[in-house]
Design an enzyme around this catalytic site. Structure first.
Site, PDB file in Angstrom:
ATOM      1  N   LYS A  37     -23.320  31.613  32.379  1.00  0.00           N
ATOM      2  CA  LYS A  37     -23.426  33.299  32.553  1.00  0.00           C
ATOM      3  C   LYS A  37     -24.991  33.397  32.604  1.00  0.00           C
ATOM      4  O   LYS A  37     -25.340  34.025  33.541  1.00  0.00           O
ATOM      5  CB  LYS A  37     -23.609  34.475  31.073  1.00  0.00           C
ATOM      6  CG  LYS A  37     -22.575  35.279  31.184  1.00  0.00           C
ATOM      7  CD  LYS A  37     -22.811  36.528  29.575  1.00  0.00           C
ATOM      8  CE  LYS A  37     -21.703  35.985  29.044  1.00  0.00           C
ATOM      9  NZ  LYS A  37     -21.337  36.421  27.961  1.00  0.00           N
ATOM     10  N   LEU A 152     -19.847  53.413  27.201  1.00  0.00           N
ATOM     11  CA  LEU A 152     -20.068  52.997  29.243  1.00  0.00           C
ATOM     12  C   LEU A 152     -18.395  52.269  29.490  1.00  0.00           C
ATOM     13  O   LEU A 152     -17.194  52.029  28.062  1.00  0.00           O
ATOM     14  CB  LEU A 152     -20.961  52.447  29.393  1.00  0.00           C
ATOM     15  CG  LEU A 152     -20.841  50.511  28.799  1.00  0.00           C
ATOM     16  CD1 LEU A 152     -19.828  49.924  29.104  1.00  0.00           C
ATOM     17  CD2 LEU A 152     -22.643  50.395  30.051  1.00  0.00           C
ATOM     18  N   LYS A 206     -18.619  56.016  17.512  1.00  0.00           N
ATOM     19  CA  LYS A 206     -18.678  54.970  18.316  1.00  0.00           C
ATOM     20  C   LYS A 206     -17.056  55.146  19.047  1.00  0.00           C
ATOM     21  O   LYS A 206     -15.915  55.154  18.834  1.00  0.00           O
ATOM     22  CB  LYS A 206     -19.331  53.978  18.219  1.00  0.00           C
ATOM     23  CG  LYS A 206     -18.537  52.907  19.439  1.00  0.00           C
ATOM     24  CD  LYS A 206     -18.391  53.529  20.903  1.00  0.00           C
ATOM     25  CE  LYS A 206     -17.757  52.737  21.673  1.00  0.00           C
ATOM     26  NZ  LYS A 206     -18.428  51.401  22.293  1.00  0.00           N
ATOM     27  N   ASN A 210     -13.629  56.788  20.196  1.00  0.00           N
ATOM     28  CA  ASN A 210     -12.732  55.660  20.965  1.00  0.00           C
ATOM     29  C   ASN A 210     -10.805  55.966  20.335  1.00  0.00           C
ATOM     30  O   ASN A 210     -10.152  55.915  20.893  1.00  0.00           O
ATOM     31  CB  ASN A 210     -12.821  54.223  20.886  1.00  0.00           C
ATOM     32  CG  ASN A 210     -13.691  53.819  21.980  1.00  0.00           C
ATOM     33  OD1 ASN A 210     -14.054  54.027  22.806  1.00  0.00           O
ATOM     34  ND2 ASN A 210     -14.264  52.575  22.216  1.00  0.00           N
ATOM     35  N   CYS A 262     -11.693  47.481  24.096  1.00  0.00           N
ATOM     36  CA  CYS A 262     -12.388  47.844  23.361  1.00  0.00           C
ATOM     37  C   CYS A 262     -11.187  49.207  22.195  1.00  0.00           C
ATOM     38  O   CYS A 262     -11.055  49.125  21.458  1.00  0.00           O
ATOM     39  CB  CYS A 262     -13.412  49.412  24.167  1.00  0.00           C
ATOM     40  SG  CYS A 262     -13.794  47.974  24.527  1.00  0.00           S
ATOM     41  N   LYS A 265      -8.395  47.379  19.584  1.00  0.00           N
ATOM     42  CA  LYS A 265      -9.460  46.248  19.286  1.00  0.00           C
ATOM     43  C   LYS A 265     -10.693  47.803  17.540  1.00  0.00           C
ATOM     44  O   LYS A 265     -10.728  47.059  16.796  1.00  0.00           O
ATOM     45  CB  LYS A 265     -10.424  45.620  18.915  1.00  0.00           C
ATOM     46  CG  LYS A 265     -11.518  45.383  20.199  1.00  0.00           C
ATOM     47  CD  LYS A 265     -12.877  44.775  19.314  1.00  0.00           C
ATOM     48  CE  LYS A 265     -14.151  45.155  20.377  1.00  0.00           C
ATOM     49  NZ  LYS A 265     -14.728  46.421  19.499  1.00  0.00           N
ATOM     50  N   LYS A 325      -7.249  48.231  33.287  1.00  0.00           N
ATOM     51  CA  LYS A 325      -6.743  49.615  34.200  1.00  0.00           C
ATOM     52  C   LYS A 325      -8.032  49.707  35.412  1.00  0.00           C
ATOM     53  O   LYS A 325      -8.467  48.498  36.195  1.00  0.00           O
ATOM     54  CB  LYS A 325      -8.443  50.426  33.679  1.00  0.00           C
ATOM     55  CG  LYS A 325      -9.354  50.625  33.575  1.00  0.00           C
ATOM     56  CD  LYS A 325     -10.416  51.453  32.583  1.00  0.00           C
ATOM     57  CE  LYS A 325     -11.580  51.222  32.531  1.00  0.00           C
ATOM     58  NZ  LYS A 325     -12.684  52.300  31.743  1.00  0.00           N
TER      59      LYS A 325
HETATM   60  C1  UGA Z   1     -13.760  52.790  26.801  1.00  0.00           C
HETATM   61  C2  UGA Z   1     -13.696  54.176  26.456  1.00  0.00           C
HETATM   62  O1  UGA Z   1     -13.213  55.151  26.836  1.00  0.00           O
HETATM   63  C3  UGA Z   1     -15.665  54.257  26.640  1.00  0.00           C
HETATM   64  O2  UGA Z   1     -16.390  55.385  26.245  1.00  0.00           O
HETATM   65  C4  UGA Z   1     -16.581  52.937  25.484  1.00  0.00           C
HETATM   66  O3  UGA Z   1     -17.527  52.877  25.976  1.00  0.00           O
HETATM   67  C5  UGA Z   1     -15.570  51.528  25.787  1.00  0.00           C
HETATM   68  O4  UGA Z   1     -13.782  51.940  25.869  1.00  0.00           O
HETATM   69  C6  UGA Z   1     -16.633  51.177  24.945  1.00  0.00           C
HETATM   70  O5  UGA Z   1     -15.495  51.108  23.461  1.00  0.00           O
HETATM   71  O6  UGA Z   1     -17.015  50.486  24.932  1.00  0.00           O
HETATM   72  P1  UGA Z   1     -12.584  51.797  28.258  1.00  0.00           P
HETATM   73  O7  UGA Z   1     -12.393  49.963  27.782  1.00  0.00           O
HETATM   74  O8  UGA Z   1     -13.141  51.125  29.992  1.00  0.00           O
HETATM   75  O9  UGA Z   1     -13.688  52.117  27.715  1.00  0.00           O
HETATM   76  O10 UGA Z   1     -11.662  52.036  28.798  1.00  0.00           O
HETATM   77  P2  UGA Z   1     -10.916  54.079  29.340  1.00  0.00           P
HETATM   78  O11 UGA Z   1     -11.228  54.568  30.582  1.00  0.00           O
HETATM   79  O12 UGA Z   1     -11.472  54.288  28.089  1.00  0.00           O
HETATM   80  O13 UGA Z   1      -9.469  53.252  29.512  1.00  0.00           O
HETATM   81  C7  UGA Z   1      -8.636  52.694  27.982  1.00  0.00           C
HETATM   82  C8  UGA Z   1      -7.743  52.486  28.836  1.00  0.00           C
HETATM   83  O14 UGA Z   1      -6.357  53.581  28.744  1.00  0.00           O
HETATM   84  C9  UGA Z   1      -6.726  51.164  29.613  1.00  0.00           C
HETATM   85  O15 UGA Z   1      -6.003  50.452  29.912  1.00  0.00           O
HETATM   86  C10 UGA Z   1      -6.320  52.940  30.874  1.00  0.00           C
HETATM   87  O16 UGA Z   1      -5.201  52.248  32.051  1.00  0.00           O
HETATM   88  C11 UGA Z   1      -5.935  53.730  29.517  1.00  0.00           C
HETATM   89  N1  UGA Z   1      -5.771  55.085  29.845  1.00  0.00           N
HETATM   90  C12 UGA Z   1      -6.784  55.613  30.312  1.00  0.00           C
HETATM   91  C13 UGA Z   1      -4.210  55.489  29.524  1.00  0.00           C
HETATM   92  O17 UGA Z   1      -2.893  54.988  29.343  1.00  0.00           O
HETATM   93  N2  UGA Z   1      -4.398  56.814  30.277  1.00  0.00           N
HETATM   94  C14 UGA Z   1      -5.126  57.716  30.131  1.00  0.00           C
HETATM   95  O18 UGA Z   1      -5.109  59.339  30.528  1.00  0.00           O
HETATM   96  C15 UGA Z   1      -6.789  57.596  30.353  1.00  0.00           C
END
Ligand code: UGA
Length: 437
Positions: A37, A152, A206, A210, A262, A265, A325
């Protein structure tokens, strides 16, 4: 004098944080126990896909402020040390595995200079920071530990780090807050909300955030189940309730649910921790949030059987999307891949396409079929499943695509395709939570 910063753990969070801190003018050293890495980052290549990060990494390396090393001794004279290592789910339960956070702390505690500040950014069960602080102070009482959770989103990592919607710092004294104010001085001049908390509250912010996001998604997916049963349309329902500013329209996209490294878990670790605290009743609802989420995947497979055949053996199924996503190559707990694997397990011949995540998907599930292009993926398909809402899938011309498939049936697992356009082109169009007439 400008602060010298170290970032321990250069995965998603750490690599982004290191590059962003360097772009703010700090001298930054990224450290990781994985030499591969480090080698890749030092050469200007990020070992995952994140829009804008590679360019930032390269320009910061060129500036001379940013460097990477596998040698912990290089961080000795840094003033601030950010711990950004992972806290995955343990193999035999719901809790978070804290091996890496404590490992990182124990590697740096004996070598960091007097007066330096260790700042945890990893997502941890409440109570971890206090334990770590105690351990650190036993080794070097002149140092200190604060908690600064990270919010983030993958796909927006650089933007979320440089222009966060809030900064939360868990501290036990004014000096730690002052140092963090210096680190985030630029955001503070841009009036980013600054929330000062104690250590447990900072850790909780945090997981609470989530959990709330996961709840919103599962709420709308529960409404999708009701809409299906009652003949309603969840996309219209989501739009209508979202106009109420108290509810808001974001994170109400119904479909196959949440995945990634995220949300799943974190809600599980939160439940496990609440049990240890004797407050499990407060988070009982998260069990339901998790079930609704996993049920969305099963409902998708039910729809496949309903629209194609109970017996999936030998059916050719094209899967559009593998990442959890869009704008990410992350396939950890990806609902799309989970569905693809389950359908294959039922005997279907599955071919998966994704603009960025094929390599990671193939590493995890080498027996799935993979295609380089959308056209190759759908060629001769009996059914097309849209499972990750990449922009390129929304831009598909259904009139052109229909010529390539054996059966023109598409199921939209993300409620993101234009139903009328696909129907007008001659497709039988199905989706979760919408009347499937
Ligand atoms: C998430 C949080 O949004 C961040 O704020 C946080 O910092 C991060 O986890 C973390 O703990 O590090 P992330 O895992 O990048 O971020 O993804 P999200 O954008 O939250 O999406 C999570 C999942 O929900 C994806 O599979 C997405 O497809 C799904 N989703 C999202 C839905 O099914 N419907 C929605 O309306 C929005």
């Amino acid at each position: 004098m400008t602060l010298k910063i170290s970032v321990i753990g250069t995965g998603y969070l750490g690599a982004t944080h290191a590059a962003c801190m360097s772009s703010l003018g700090f001298e930054v050293i990224g450290i990781d126990v994985d030499p591969a890495k480090i080698e890749s980052l030092a050469a200007g290549t990020i070992p995952f896909y994140e829009p804008g990060l590679q360019e930032l990494l390269q320009s910061e390396l060129a500036s001379g402020r940013l460097s990477f090393s596998a040698d912990f001794n290089t961080i000795k004279d840094c003033d601030v040390h950010f711990i950004c290592v992972g806290t995955p789910q343990v193999k035999d339960g719901l809790a978070a595995d804290l091996t890496y956070v404590f490992g990182a702390l124990r590697s740096i505690a004996p070598i960091i200079k007097d007066g330096s500040l260790v700042v945890g950014k990893s997502t941890v069960p409440v109570g971890t920071a206090a334990k770590m602080r105690e351990e650190l102070l036993t080794v070097n009482p002149s140092t200190d530990l604060a908690w600064n959770p990270e919010f983030l989103r993958e796909g927006f990592a650089v933007e979320d780090t440089l222009k966060p919607n809030r900064l939360v710092v868990g501290v036990t004294n004014d000096r730690a807050e002052e140092i963090l104010r210096e680190v985030y001085a630029k955001s503070l001049t841009e009036e980013t909300p600054w929330v000062v908390a104690d250590l447990p509250t900072a850790e909780l912010v945090k997981v609470a955030a989530n959990s709330f996001l996961a709840t919103k998604i599962s709420f709308i997916n529960a409404m999708a189940e009701i809409c299906e049963a009652a003949g309603g349309d969840v996309t219209v329902l989501a739009k209508a309730i979202g106009y109420d500013p108290r509810i808001g329209s974001r994170f109400l996209q119904a479909g196959i649910g949440f995945g990634g490294g995220c949300l799943p878990k974190d809600i599980r670790a939160f439940m496990a921790r609440s049990q240890e605290l004797g407050a499990q009743q407060a988070l009982e609802f998260l069990r339901e949030i998790d079930s609704i989420n996993l049920r969305a995947r099963t409902r998708m497979i039910d729809l496949v059987r309903k629209d194609l055949s109970e017996d999936l053996r030998g059916k050719k199924i094209a899967v559009l999307g593998a990442a959890f996503k869009p704008d990410s190559d992350d396939v950890r707990d990806s609902p799309a891949l989970d569905i693809a694997v389950q359908i294959q397990g039922a005997g279907a011949l599955v071919t998966v396409h994704d603009p960025k995540a094929i390599e990671n998907a193939a590493k995890r599930f080498p027996t799935l079929g993979f295609a380089e292009s959308i056209e190759e993926c759908v060629a001769g398909a009996d059914l097309v499943l849209h499972l990750t809402e990449w922009k390129i899938y929304r831009e598909i011309d259904p009139t052109a695509l229909i010529k390539l498939v054996a059966n023109a049936i598409v199921i939209d697992g993300r409620n993101a395709l234009d139903r009328d356009k696909w129907r007008n082109a001659g497709w039988k169009f199905r989706a979760l939570g919408r009347s499937n007439i």
